[in-house]
Design a protein around this motif. Structure first.
Motif, PDB file in Angstrom:
ATOM      1  N   SER A  23       0.840  -1.199   0.000  1.00  0.00           N
ATOM      2  CA  SER A  23       0.000   0.000   0.000  1.00  0.00           C
ATOM      3  C   SER A  23       0.873   1.245   0.000  1.00  0.00           C
ATOM      4  N   LEU A  24       0.268   2.340  -0.478  1.00  0.00           N
ATOM      5  CA  LEU A  24       0.994   3.602  -0.623  1.00  0.00           C
ATOM      6  C   LEU A  24       0.007   4.750  -0.454  1.00  0.00           C
ATOM      7  N   ALA A  25       0.430   5.810   0.236  1.00  0.00           N
ATOM      8  CA  ALA A  25      -0.414   6.997   0.407  1.00  0.00           C
ATOM      9  C   ALA A  25       0.481   8.226   0.535  1.00  0.00           C
ATOM     10  N   VAL A  26      -0.070   9.371   0.176  1.00  0.00           N
ATOM     11  CA  VAL A  26       0.620  10.656   0.349  1.00  0.00           C
ATOM     12  C   VAL A  26      -0.227  11.502   1.285  1.00  0.00           C
ATOM     13  N   VAL A  27       0.401  12.000   2.346  1.00  0.00           N
ATOM     14  CA  VAL A  27      -0.252  12.904   3.295  1.00  0.00           C
ATOM     15  C   VAL A  27       0.671  14.091   3.465  1.00  0.00           C
ATOM     16  N   GLY A  28       0.208  15.246   3.032  1.00  0.00           N
ATOM     17  CA  GLY A  28       1.058  16.434   3.094  1.00  0.00           C
ATOM     18  C   GLY A  28       2.302  16.258   2.248  1.00  0.00           C
ATOM     19  N   GLU A  29       3.462  16.432   2.842  1.00  0.00           N
ATOM     20  CA  GLU A  29       4.741  16.328   2.131  1.00  0.00           C
ATOM     21  C   GLU A  29       5.372  14.947   2.271  1.00  0.00           C
ATOM     22  N   ARG A  30       4.682  14.024   2.885  1.00  0.00           N
ATOM     23  CA  ARG A  30       5.240  12.700   3.137  1.00  0.00           C
ATOM     24  C   ARG A  30       4.576  11.630   2.269  1.00  0.00           C
ATOM     25  N   VAL A  31       5.348  10.597   2.024  1.00  0.00           N
ATOM     26  CA  VAL A  31       4.860   9.397   1.355  1.00  0.00           C
ATOM     27  C   VAL A  31       4.900   8.288   2.398  1.00  0.00           C
ATOM     28  N   ARG A  39       4.798  -3.204   8.871  1.00  0.00           N
ATOM     29  CA  ARG A  39       5.344  -1.870   9.100  1.00  0.00           C
ATOM     30  C   ARG A  39       4.688  -0.852   8.183  1.00  0.00           C
ATOM     31  N   ILE A  40       4.512   0.352   8.727  1.00  0.00           N
ATOM     32  CA  ILE A  40       4.208   1.518   7.911  1.00  0.00           C
ATOM     33  C   ILE A  40       5.487   2.341   7.928  1.00  0.00           C
ATOM     34  N   ARG A  41       6.002   2.642   6.767  1.00  0.00           N
ATOM     35  CA  ARG A  41       7.228   3.440   6.668  1.00  0.00           C
ATOM     36  C   ARG A  41       6.879   4.832   6.144  1.00  0.00           C
ATOM     37  N   ALA A  42       7.495   5.823   6.750  1.00  0.00           N
ATOM     38  CA  ALA A  42       7.308   7.214   6.337  1.00  0.00           C
ATOM     39  C   ALA A  42       8.531   7.641   5.536  1.00  0.00           C
ATOM     40  N   TRP A  43       8.292   8.389   4.474  1.00  0.00           N
ATOM     41  CA  TRP A  43       9.361   8.849   3.579  1.00  0.00           C
ATOM     42  C   TRP A  43       9.203  10.336   3.339  1.00  0.00           C
ATOM     43  N   ARG A  44      10.318  11.007   3.143  1.00  0.00           N
ATOM     44  CA  ARG A  44      10.269  12.406   2.720  1.00  0.00           C
ATOM     45  C   ARG A  44      11.108  12.537   1.454  1.00  0.00           C
ATOM     46  N   VAL A  45      10.713  13.459   0.598  1.00  0.00           N
ATOM     47  CA  VAL A  45      11.470  13.717  -0.625  1.00  0.00           C
ATOM     48  C   VAL A  45      12.523  14.763  -0.300  1.00  0.00           C
ATOM     49  N   ALA A  46      13.774  14.390  -0.440  1.00  0.00           N
ATOM     50  CA  ALA A  46      14.903  15.266  -0.121  1.00  0.00           C
ATOM     51  C   ALA A  46      15.356  16.014  -1.377  1.00  0.00           C
ATOM     52  N   PRO A  47      16.178  17.051  -1.213  1.00  0.00           N
ATOM     53  CA  PRO A  47      16.702  17.760  -2.383  1.00  0.00           C
ATOM     54  C   PRO A  47      17.356  16.789  -3.362  1.00  0.00           C
ATOM     55  N   GLY A  48      17.192  17.067  -4.635  1.00  0.00           N
ATOM     56  CA  GLY A  48      17.711  16.183  -5.665  1.00  0.00           C
ATOM     57  C   GLY A  48      16.776  15.019  -5.936  1.00  0.00           C
ATOM     58  N   ALA A  49      15.526  15.136  -5.465  1.00  0.00           N
ATOM     59  CA  ALA A  49      14.486  14.126  -5.682  1.00  0.00           C
ATOM     60  C   ALA A  49      14.885  12.762  -5.120  1.00  0.00           C
ATOM     61  N   ARG A  50      15.549  12.762  -3.967  1.00  0.00           N
ATOM     62  CA  ARG A  50      15.879  11.507  -3.286  1.00  0.00           C
ATOM     63  C   ARG A  50      14.794  11.211  -2.258  1.00  0.00           C
ATOM     64  N   LEU A  51      14.475   9.946  -2.097  1.00  0.00           N
ATOM     65  CA  LEU A  51      13.510   9.529  -1.097  1.00  0.00           C
ATOM     66  C   LEU A  51      14.281   9.076   0.140  1.00  0.00           C
ATOM     67  N   VAL A  52      14.001   9.697   1.290  1.00  0.00           N
ATOM     68  CA  VAL A  52      14.735   9.430   2.521  1.00  0.00           C
ATOM     69  C   VAL A  52      13.778   8.885   3.567  1.00  0.00           C
ATOM     70  N   ALA A  53      14.173   7.807   4.232  1.00  0.00           N
ATOM     71  CA  ALA A  53      13.349   7.240   5.303  1.00  0.00           C
ATOM     72  C   ALA A  53      13.192   8.266   6.412  1.00  0.00           C
ATOM     73  N   ALA A  54      11.960   8.408   6.922  1.00  0.00           N
ATOM     74  CA  ALA A  54      11.688   9.422   7.933  1.00  0.00           C
ATOM     75  C   ALA A  54      10.970   8.844   9.150  1.00  0.00           C
ATOM     76  N   GLY A  55      10.984   7.533   9.320  1.00  0.00           N
ATOM     77  CA  GLY A  55      10.364   6.914  10.477  1.00  0.00           C
ATOM     78  C   GLY A  55       9.514   5.733  10.081  1.00  0.00           C
ATOM     79  N   GLU A  56       9.064   5.010  11.090  1.00  0.00           N
ATOM     80  CA  GLU A  56       8.209   3.864  10.822  1.00  0.00           C
ATOM     81  C   GLU A  56       7.380   3.551  12.054  1.00  0.00           C
ATOM     82  N   ALA A  57       6.352   2.737  11.847  1.00  0.00           N
ATOM     83  CA  ALA A  57       5.486   2.300  12.937  1.00  0.00           C
ATOM     84  C   ALA A  57       5.191   0.825  12.750  1.00  0.00           C
ATOM     85  N   ALA A  58       5.104   0.107  13.856  1.00  0.00           N
ATOM     86  CA  ALA A  58       4.796  -1.315  13.819  1.00  0.00           C
ATOM     87  C   ALA A  58       3.286  -1.520  13.902  1.00  0.00           C
ATOM     88  N   CYS A  59       2.785  -2.493  13.157  1.00  0.00           N
ATOM     89  CA  CYS A  59       1.365  -2.851  13.174  1.00  0.00           C
ATOM     90  C   CYS A  59       1.245  -4.314  13.596  1.00  0.00           C
TER      91      CYS A  59
END
Length: 144
Positions: A23-31, A39-59
């Motif tokens: 599954s995939l969703a976009v909320v605000g500036e995060r993917v 796991r739900i993993r949070a990602w942010r788009v960094a300069p240069g269009a890189r995807l950087v891990a920004a946290g996670e949650a266990a389900c």
């Protein structure tokens, strides 16, 4: 984020979940991505269009469904744990697990299902109206 970034994004998030992303969703500036790894993993788009891990949650089970909530900072999830859940998406870079400065905080468990939750969605109440936000989940036991 544009559709031209989609193949690149899917490749990264799919490989980040053992067994693949479901599954995939976009909320605000995060993917956000969810997978078989519970796991739900949070990602942010960094300069240069890189995807950087920004946290996670266990389900408690595989995450089959993610969706934007009725609030600007809300993520909805559902899966094999037979319940839909609401999460608060925290601002900032995150960088850790849920309890260590990550990007997600559990907000509430929504209605339970008798089987897996396959889809989640939300509708925001009109501003100034008397209505209230609605959160729906679809599972083996119907729409809740």
């Amino acid at each position: 984020m544009t559709l031209s970034a989609l193949p690149w994004l899917l490749s990264i998030v799919h490989d980040a979940h053992p067994g693949g992303a479901l599954s995939l969703a976009v909320v605000g500036e995060r993917v956000y991505s969810g997978g078989h790894d519970r796991r739900i993993r949070a990602w942010r788009v960094a300069p240069g269009a890189r995807l950087v891990a920004a946290g996670e949650a266990a389900c408690a089970g595989a995450v089959f469904a993610l969706g934007a909530g009725a609030r600007d900072d809300e993520l909805l999830s559902g899966g094999s744990e037979k319940a839909a859940r609401s999460w608060r998406c925290r601002a900032g870079d995150g960088g850790g697990a849920l309890d260590g400065g990550g990007a997600l905080e559990p907000r509430a468990a929504l209605d339970a299902h008798t089987g897996w939750v396959r889809a989640v969605c939300a509708v925001r109440a009109p501003r100034g109206g008397a209505g209230r936000d609605v959160r729906l989940s679809i599972g083996c036991s119907g729409v809740r």
